[in-house]
Design a protein around this motif. Structure first.
Motif, mmCIF file in Angstrom:
data_model
loop_
_atom_site.group_PDB
_atom_site.id
_atom_site.type_symbol
_atom_site.label_atom_id
_atom_site.label_comp_id
_atom_site.label_asym_id
_atom_site.label_seq_id
_atom_site.Cartn_x
_atom_site.Cartn_y
_atom_site.Cartn_z
ATOM 1 N N VAL A 127 0.808 -1.164 -0.099
ATOM 2 C CA VAL A 127 -0.015 -0.119 0.016
ATOM 3 C C VAL A 127 0.623 1.290 0.045
ATOM 4 O O VAL A 127 0.394 2.302 -0.064
ATOM 5 C CB VAL A 127 -0.790 0.082 1.147
ATOM 6 C CG1 VAL A 127 -1.990 -1.203 1.107
ATOM 7 C CG2 VAL A 127 -0.130 -0.124 2.619
ATOM 8 N N ASN A 128 2.146 1.118 -0.127
ATOM 9 C CA ASN A 128 3.005 2.414 0.087
ATOM 10 C C ASN A 128 3.487 2.690 -1.288
ATOM 11 O O ASN A 128 4.216 1.880 -1.875
ATOM 12 C CB ASN A 128 4.176 1.886 0.749
ATOM 13 C CG ASN A 128 4.768 3.243 1.588
ATOM 14 O OD1 ASN A 128 4.054 4.149 1.856
ATOM 15 N ND2 ASN A 128 6.169 3.114 1.727
ATOM 16 N N GLY A 129 3.422 3.976 -1.684
ATOM 17 C CA GLY A 129 4.215 4.195 -2.969
ATOM 18 C C GLY A 129 3.025 4.776 -3.886
ATOM 19 O O GLY A 129 1.806 5.192 -3.396
ATOM 20 N N MET A 130 3.282 5.196 -5.317
ATOM 21 C CA MET A 130 2.644 5.676 -6.161
ATOM 22 C C MET A 130 1.753 4.503 -7.019
ATOM 23 O O MET A 130 2.492 3.530 -7.377
ATOM 24 C CB MET A 130 3.170 6.784 -7.137
ATOM 25 C CG MET A 130 4.153 7.902 -6.476
ATOM 26 S SD MET A 130 2.695 8.854 -5.384
ATOM 27 C CE MET A 130 2.096 9.840 -6.979
ATOM 28 N N PRO A 131 0.545 4.739 -7.372
ATOM 29 C CA PRO A 131 -0.156 3.830 -7.998
ATOM 30 C C PRO A 131 0.428 3.506 -9.351
ATOM 31 O O PRO A 131 0.797 4.448 -10.063
ATOM 32 C CB PRO A 131 -1.576 4.478 -8.466
ATOM 33 C CG PRO A 131 -1.787 5.395 -7.417
ATOM 34 C CD PRO A 131 -0.391 5.902 -7.094
ATOM 35 N N GLY A 132 0.926 2.200 -9.795
ATOM 36 C CA GLY A 132 1.440 1.801 -11.096
ATOM 37 C C GLY A 132 2.995 1.604 -10.840
ATOM 38 O O GLY A 132 3.482 1.589 -12.016
ATOM 39 N N GLU A 133 3.565 2.281 -9.751
ATOM 40 C CA GLU A 133 5.030 2.239 -9.689
ATOM 41 C C GLU A 133 5.514 1.142 -8.635
ATOM 42 O O GLU A 133 4.673 0.780 -7.901
ATOM 43 C CB GLU A 133 5.631 3.568 -9.464
ATOM 44 C CG GLU A 133 4.851 4.799 -10.597
ATOM 45 C CD GLU A 133 5.812 6.040 -9.922
ATOM 46 O OE1 GLU A 133 6.476 6.073 -9.146
ATOM 47 O OE2 GLU A 133 5.225 7.218 -10.763
ATOM 48 N N PHE B 145 -11.438 -6.360 2.832
ATOM 49 C CA PHE B 145 -11.552 -7.227 1.837
ATOM 50 C C PHE B 145 -12.355 -8.508 2.350
ATOM 51 O O PHE B 145 -12.950 -9.012 1.176
ATOM 52 C CB PHE B 145 -9.957 -7.931 1.870
ATOM 53 C CG PHE B 145 -9.845 -9.127 1.066
ATOM 54 C CD1 PHE B 145 -9.918 -8.957 -0.532
ATOM 55 C CD2 PHE B 145 -9.691 -10.316 1.431
ATOM 56 C CE1 PHE B 145 -9.822 -10.040 -1.327
ATOM 57 C CE2 PHE B 145 -9.583 -11.441 0.674
ATOM 58 C CZ PHE B 145 -9.446 -11.380 -0.704
ATOM 59 N N ASP B 146 -12.373 -9.023 3.375
ATOM 60 C CA ASP B 146 -13.451 -9.710 3.658
ATOM 61 C C ASP B 146 -14.994 -9.580 3.254
ATOM 62 O O ASP B 146 -15.646 -10.353 3.010
ATOM 63 C CB ASP B 146 -13.276 -10.499 4.951
ATOM 64 C CG ASP B 146 -13.718 -11.786 5.158
ATOM 65 O OD1 ASP B 146 -13.506 -12.847 4.350
ATOM 66 O OD2 ASP B 146 -14.515 -12.021 6.052
ATOM 67 N N GLY B 147 -15.056 -8.329 3.946
ATOM 68 C CA GLY B 147 -16.522 -8.028 3.741
ATOM 69 C C GLY B 147 -17.006 -7.509 2.672
ATOM 70 O O GLY B 147 -18.341 -7.465 2.116
ATOM 71 N N ALA B 148 -16.297 -6.906 1.859
ATOM 72 C CA ALA B 148 -16.617 -6.175 0.544
ATOM 73 C C ALA B 148 -15.671 -6.323 -0.770
ATOM 74 O O ALA B 148 -16.043 -6.056 -1.652
ATOM 75 C CB ALA B 148 -16.623 -4.719 1.002
ATOM 76 N N GLY B 149 -14.664 -7.311 -0.556
ATOM 77 C CA GLY B 149 -13.896 -7.556 -1.641
ATOM 78 C C GLY B 149 -13.050 -6.642 -1.897
ATOM 79 O O GLY B 149 -12.370 -6.463 -3.174
ATOM 80 N N VAL B 150 -12.745 -5.515 -1.416
ATOM 81 C CA VAL B 150 -11.857 -4.455 -1.588
ATOM 82 C C VAL B 150 -10.542 -4.636 -1.392
ATOM 83 O O VAL B 150 -10.227 -4.823 -0.119
ATOM 84 C CB VAL B 150 -12.269 -3.269 -0.857
ATOM 85 C CG1 VAL B 150 -11.498 -1.865 -1.185
ATOM 86 C CG2 VAL B 150 -13.851 -2.732 -1.465
ATOM 87 N N VAL B 151 -9.632 -4.472 -2.321
ATOM 88 C CA VAL B 151 -7.941 -4.661 -2.173
ATOM 89 C C VAL B 151 -7.650 -3.361 -1.948
ATOM 90 O O VAL B 151 -7.682 -2.393 -3.001
ATOM 91 C CB VAL B 151 -7.266 -5.429 -3.149
ATOM 92 C CG1 VAL B 151 -5.978 -5.450 -2.875
ATOM 93 C CG2 VAL B 151 -7.853 -6.759 -2.982
ATOM 94 N N ARG B 152 -7.147 -2.711 -0.898
ATOM 95 C CA ARG B 152 -6.661 -1.418 -0.764
ATOM 96 C C ARG B 152 -5.095 -1.267 -1.534
ATOM 97 O O ARG B 152 -4.374 -2.281 -1.612
ATOM 98 C CB ARG B 152 -6.296 -1.043 0.621
ATOM 99 C CG ARG B 152 -5.979 0.506 0.894
ATOM 100 C CD ARG B 152 -5.701 1.113 2.156
ATOM 101 N NE ARG B 152 -6.827 0.980 3.030
ATOM 102 C CZ ARG B 152 -6.762 1.435 4.285
ATOM 103 N NH1 ARG B 152 -6.018 2.232 4.728
ATOM 104 N NH2 ARG B 152 -7.905 1.120 4.732
ATOM 105 N N GLU B 153 -5.266 -0.424 -2.484
ATOM 106 C CA GLU B 153 -4.146 -0.354 -3.352
ATOM 107 C C GLU B 153 -3.109 0.963 -2.730
ATOM 108 O O GLU B 153 -3.556 1.901 -2.230
ATOM 109 C CB GLU B 153 -4.562 -0.082 -4.885
ATOM 110 C CG GLU B 153 -5.583 -1.248 -5.313
ATOM 111 C CD GLU B 153 -4.505 -2.404 -5.699
ATOM 112 O OE1 GLU B 153 -3.344 -2.185 -5.864
ATOM 113 O OE2 GLU B 153 -5.268 -3.494 -5.672
ATOM 114 N N PRO B 154 -1.973 1.060 -3.521
ATOM 115 C CA PRO B 154 -1.012 2.052 -3.112
ATOM 116 C C PRO B 154 -1.759 3.569 -3.571
ATOM 117 O O PRO B 154 -2.501 3.545 -4.796
ATOM 118 C CB PRO B 154 0.296 2.049 -3.848
ATOM 119 C CG PRO B 154 -0.115 1.047 -4.910
ATOM 120 C CD PRO B 154 -1.337 0.093 -4.355
#
Length: 404
Positions: A160-166, A223-232
């Motif tokens: 979860v640390n950094g810029m998206p896509g990098e 994630f378990d309750g809503a299927g959400v993966v937290r991204e950077p």
């Protein structure tokens, strides 16, 4: 190497009278010992003949790492070669006289040396044994090497640390080790509290990856309750708006946290955007999340017109949390750091050195630096004499045989 104490603070610390044997090397185990020693515990650090490797890590002055004077502070250094049977026997005897043992070797190492928890607790049932490793003492990965860098990735922090896509970014620190040490101290203190009721010690099993995992806030239930993966998310935090880092006219960066409903209104008025402050779409966080780009663009346009100091001053006047991003040079110059006593000074061979004070602050029994990291084996004779009753002849014999 001669040392002058940081101060003559009389308070013994809340952990005075606690005896700790530190077998670890490098960061996680030794920082656990540092925390305990800072608050008054008597910490005996067992070092191999060549010393803890951290004595030569990073910036070295006069043959010794400057870091060592901080992480080795308040400890007594005892040189023992654990590759020898006599050395391992000495450690067993010292452990029998301790309240706590801290180690951060790969799981199974103590058992291989004949110093596993069952052996140690047979001689000292009240002993609390803190074991720090990459993946814990059991499970399919227990035997794997686990440095902080690897465990920060495995534990979810790097993802979860950094810029998206990098590529994911690491802080220029071994944060996994420090977090593990903090968890170890918490576990040790809880185990000692329980020992006060039961009389029995226990094993405190700390995994670096689990210490990092413990920081993940809502990642698991989302994630378990809503299927959400937290991204950077770069300089923002997903789902909380506005909280970001904004460039100012002088090229410096301001961190602004305006995500409370009333705080948001004050922020936007300070930025000259009363229209956005009063926009009903943006009155609450869910609406602001939907319009994050618009809000951030407005704030960035405002900060770009003013130097950092004016941005921060304006927002502080408006009651909006804001501040700069500090380097260590900035810390030394800031009056808040000075007022809080966050730099303690020692002298090494007549040369002054600032090392960081360690929070938290206790009003009645504060911690403190009594001496900086000692020379390798500086207290070997003292500890073997006082703890094990060895006379000078016995100590010299061990020295001649290469045990100490």
């Amino acid at each position: 190497m001669t040392q002058t104490p940081a101060d003559d603070r009389p308070a013994p610390g809340p952990l005075a009278g606690l005896r700790v044997l530190e077998l670890g090397q490098l960061i996680a185990g030794p920082f656990t010992g540092t925390l305990l020693a800072y608050f008054g515990a008597e910490v005996i650090k067992i070092e191999p003949p060549e010393g803890d490797p951290i004595r030569q890590w990073r910036v070295v002055r006069d043959g010794t790492s400057l870091w060592w004077h901080s992480i080795g502070r308040n400890k007594k250094s005892v040189r023992i070669d654990l590759k020898t049977g006599e050395g391992r026997a000495l450690v067993g005897q010292l452990a029998a006289r301790c309240d706590v043992l801290v180690e951060n070797f790969r799981p199974g190492t103590l058992e291989k040396w004949g110093l596993g928890p069952e052996v140690l607790k047979a001689a000292n049932p009240g002993l609390v044994i803190a074991r720090i490793s990459g993946y814990g003492q059991d499970g399919p990965y227990a035997g794997k090497a686990g440095y902080a860098s690897v465990c920060e990735g495995f534990g979810g922090l790097r993802y979860v640390n950094g810029m998206p896509g990098e590529p994911p970014v690491r802080p220029n620190l071994s944060i996994g080790d420090t977090l593990a040490a903090l968890h170890a101290v918490i576990g040790i203190l809880m185990a000692l509290h329980q020992r006060g009721r039961s009389g029995s010690g226990q094993v405190v099993d700390v995994a670096l990856f689990e210490a990092v995992y413990n920081l993940l806030e809502s990642v698991v239930p989302e994630f378990d309750g809503a299927g959400v993966v937290r991204e950077p998310s770069g300089t923002t935090v997903t789902g909380i708006v506005p909280t970001n880092t904004y460039r100012c006219a002088d090229g410096r960066w301001a961190i602004i946290g305006g995500n409370g409903d009333s705080i948001y209104k004050r922020l936007m008025r300070a930025a000259g955007r009363a229209d956005l402050a009063d926009d009903p779409r943006l009155a609450h966080n869910p609406g602001r999340v939907q319009h994050e780009a618009e809000i951030d663009a407005a704030i960035a346009a405002w900060t770009a017109t003013l130097p950092l100091a004016e941005v921060v001053s304006s927002l502080e006047t408006a009651g909006v949390p804001a501040g700069p991003i500090y380097s260590v040079r900035d810390m030394f110059a800031d009056p808040q750091y000075q007022a809080r006593g966050l730099f303690e000074r020692v002298e090494i061979d007549g040369k002054p050195l600032a090392i960081p004070a360690i929070p938290p602050k206790l009003s009645a029994t504060p911690g403190g630096t009594r001496w900086s990291g000692p020379a390798i084996g500086a207290h070997t004779g003292e500890v073997l004499g006082e703890w094990l009753g060895m006379d000078a002849e016995a100590v010299n014999g061990l020295r001649q045989r290469g045990v100490i």
